[in-house]
Design an enzyme around this catalytic site. Structure first.
Site, mmCIF file in Angstrom:
data_model
loop_
_atom_site.group_PDB
_atom_site.id
_atom_site.type_symbol
_atom_site.label_atom_id
_atom_site.label_comp_id
_atom_site.label_asym_id
_atom_site.label_seq_id
_atom_site.Cartn_x
_atom_site.Cartn_y
_atom_site.Cartn_z
ATOM 1 N N THR A 148 117.363 97.375 82.723
ATOM 2 C CA THR A 148 115.979 96.710 83.079
ATOM 3 C C THR A 148 115.808 96.207 84.327
ATOM 4 O OG1 THR A 148 116.313 96.135 80.522
ATOM 5 C CG2 THR A 148 114.498 94.947 81.783
ATOM 6 N N SER A 169 112.659 94.865 70.897
ATOM 7 C CA SER A 169 113.204 94.576 72.202
ATOM 8 C C SER A 169 113.568 93.337 72.295
ATOM 9 C CB SER A 169 112.010 94.953 73.529
ATOM 10 O OG SER A 169 112.483 94.385 74.694
#
Length: 581
Positions: free
Chosen positions: A401, A465
């Site tokens: 990420t 998430s």
């Protein structure tokens, strides 16, 4: 709450902690989404008007370039994210998705934008089960098209730009096109991650981009050019996001996903039908501050708020930040918050308990009462605020990420976290960009003896998430901080640590980011493997913890308002930088 005499005695006594933890403890620790690649202290940057913090200096420069050109925080964030696709391809990009939280200073309005990937219409809850009904091994599921969800990043960017952009859409792509065309020197971090990856070279397109003619990983300092990605970016810049979701680019994405080995089911109809969603931000209070982030399908804001809500029962400002007692309280709050996260969160349409129930003050007060001052819970059980609803089991998540924090001269702010899930995603490359493996964020097992899992795979669903882009407002409603991080499910602890350090202990942001991480995801107590943290781990053992020393590769980007100025700081564990004017 005051520290007990027992707690002080244990803090002072300490224990000898030299033996490694048992294998049963180590087995509970999720793998790192991206390996560590060094630690370099970075002083904070102060600016009077605007600030940009991103995961890479090229992206920071691009964001600042757009602000100087009159762009908004949204314009700068999109430009920076597109550059990250070029220079940090292992972490995020147009083949993945993300979440964006925006503050409109003029209207005093905060919005949350969901660009999370969706499951193709042709998949079902057995996607990650073997023919015998067992769960697939993680990388058997990840590598190939099976794990690829419909990318959401570009559609989200187009929608947010239409609402909050100032510069023309085409202008936002210019820095990324420049880097993709002219090239950039491979960083130490990118080289190390290419060299460590076991699967990347199996994809012909990835092998051609990331390896030299002899099959060796591109050396540090070698120039990496990506003309195929440059052409995609030019097309989308000229024709809009529809050029990605329909036409030749979409056909190539679908063909790559459905190709063997390990094919997936993503179709042209899935791509054409993708929609980003503007959601109501999930906000709560901590001390006198208002903390806002993403609602489900992200569990990030909810779990951060739960962790903070549990800690609010303790007067942390009266406890030394680097003490074992503060680490004990934080880790225990993490155990309780993660127990609820793992049990209850998934696609919002499948959840049987609402975040408001799990964040109710009375409920969190009851959770906080389970914390013992001189002993660890070891493993917390989920609470049950749903009056008969059944808590669920854990699923895997380890996204690679990137995070971007930006404030523009008008006071507008963006906190953006973007991801392709594992490092280098599915290891399947199309036209110069990597496709995500976000579907492995679903629970591999769709159900157990207690019934269906709220995070089970399903057509059109968005997997749970932990990404936690966060905005913080003071008691006067003024923007106080912009923050977020990569790091898989550990993101939640990183962001919560960050907020406790800023709010309770008033630590300078660069000093805060340099502190060793400690926390629990309802498994072992994880302590960052650094010499200055070993004594802390020893003292934690006296509180009944079984500390595990490991790399904790956060990538926090923090902006804080102080005395009318913006202070920006980037995490010393990655390549990020801060810059402002």
């Amino acid at each position: 709450m005051h520290i007990s005499r027992t707690g002080f005695a244990l803090l002072l006594s300490g224990v000898l902690w030299g033996l490694p933890p048992p294998q049963a403890v180590l087995a509970q620790v999720p793998a790192q989404p991206e390996a560590a690649s060094g630690f370099s202290l970075k002083p904070a940057v102060t600016a009077s008007k605007a600030m940009v913090v991103t995961a890479n200096p090229h992206a920071t420069a691009a964001g600042l370039e757009l602000l100087h050109a009159g762009g908004s925080a949204v314009d700068a964030a999109i430009a920076a994210a597109l550059v990250l696709n070029v220079v940090e391809p292992q972490s995020s990009g147009i083949g993945g998705g993300g979440f964006l939280v925006h503050h409109d200073a003029r209207r005093g309005r905060t919005s949350a934008w969901d660009g999370r990937e969706t499951a193709p219409a042709g998949v079902d809850e057995h996607l990650f089960l073997t023919p015998g009904g067992d769960k697939m091994a993680f990388y058997d599921a990840v590598v190939g098209g099976r794990s690829v969800g419909v990318p959401g990043l570009l559609r989200m960017f187009a929608d947010v730009h239409a609402r909050h952009g100032r510069l023309p859409w085409k202008r936002l792509f210019e820095p990324a096109i420049r880097f993709a065309t002219d090239g950039f020197p491979v960083s130490q971090r990118l080289h190390a991650l290419i060299a460590k990856d076991r699967f990347l070279s199996r994809d012909p397109a990835a092998r051609q981009l990331f390896f030299d003619a002899d099959g060796r990983p591109l050396a540090e300092g070698a120039t990496l050019r990506n003309p195929l990605l440059a052409e995609v970016l030019r097309t989308v810049a000229e024709q809009g996001a529809d050029a990605f979701y329909e036409g030749p680019i979409a056909r190539d994405i679908a063909a790559a996903v459905t190709a063997t080995p390990n094919p997936g089911g993503l179709s042209l109809r899935d791509l054409a039908g993708y929609r980003a969603i503007e959601r109501t931000p999930l906000c709560g209070t901590y001390r006198s501050y208002r903390v806002c982030g993403m609602p489900p399908p992200s569990s990030g804001a909810a779990t951060v708020l739960a962790l903070l809500g549990i800690l609010e029962r303790f007067r942390l400002s009266g406890i030394a930040p680097d003490s074992a007692f503060s680490a004990h309280l934080f880790s225990e709050a993490g155990r309780l918050a993660f127990a609820d996260r793992d049990a209850w969160y998934g696609d919002p349409a499948a959840m049987t308990v609402a975040p408001a129930q799990l964040l109710a003050r009375d409920y969190l007060a009851g959770r906080a009462q389970q914390i013992r001052l001189d002993d660890s819970l070891d493993r917390a059980l989920p609470g049950n605020p749903g009056k008969g609803a059944t808590p669920r089991s854990v699923s895997v998540e380890q996204p690679a990420t990137s995070h971007i924090s930006i404030v523009d001269a008008a006071g507008n702010a963006v906190s953006l976290t973007a991801s392709i899930e594992d490092a280098f995603g599915s290891r399947r490359m199309v036209r110069g960009f990597l496709l995500n493996n976000q579907l492995t964020d679903f629970s591999f097992a769709p159900a157990d003896e207690r019934g269906p899992h709220p995070n089970r795979v399903g057509p059109g669903k968005r997997p749970r998430s932990s990404m936690s882009p966060t905005l913080v407002f003071d008691s006067n409603g003024q923007l106080f901080a912009v923050t977020g991080s990569p790091g898989g499910s550990q993101i939640i602890n990183y962001v919560a640590e960050n907020l406790v350090g800023l709010i309770d202990w008033k630590l300078p942001p660069d000093a805060l980011l340099a502190r060793p991480h400690v926390g629990s995801r309802n498994g072992p107590t994880e302590v960052e493997d650094r010499p200055d943290a070993r004594a802390l781990a020893a003292s934690l053992a006296a509180f009944g913890h079984e500390p595990v020393m490991r790399d904790l590769t956060s990538g926090l980007g923090v902006i804080v308002r102080q005395n009318g100025k913006w202070i920006g700081a980037a995490d010393p564990r990655r390549e990020g930088t801060a810059a402002g004017y």
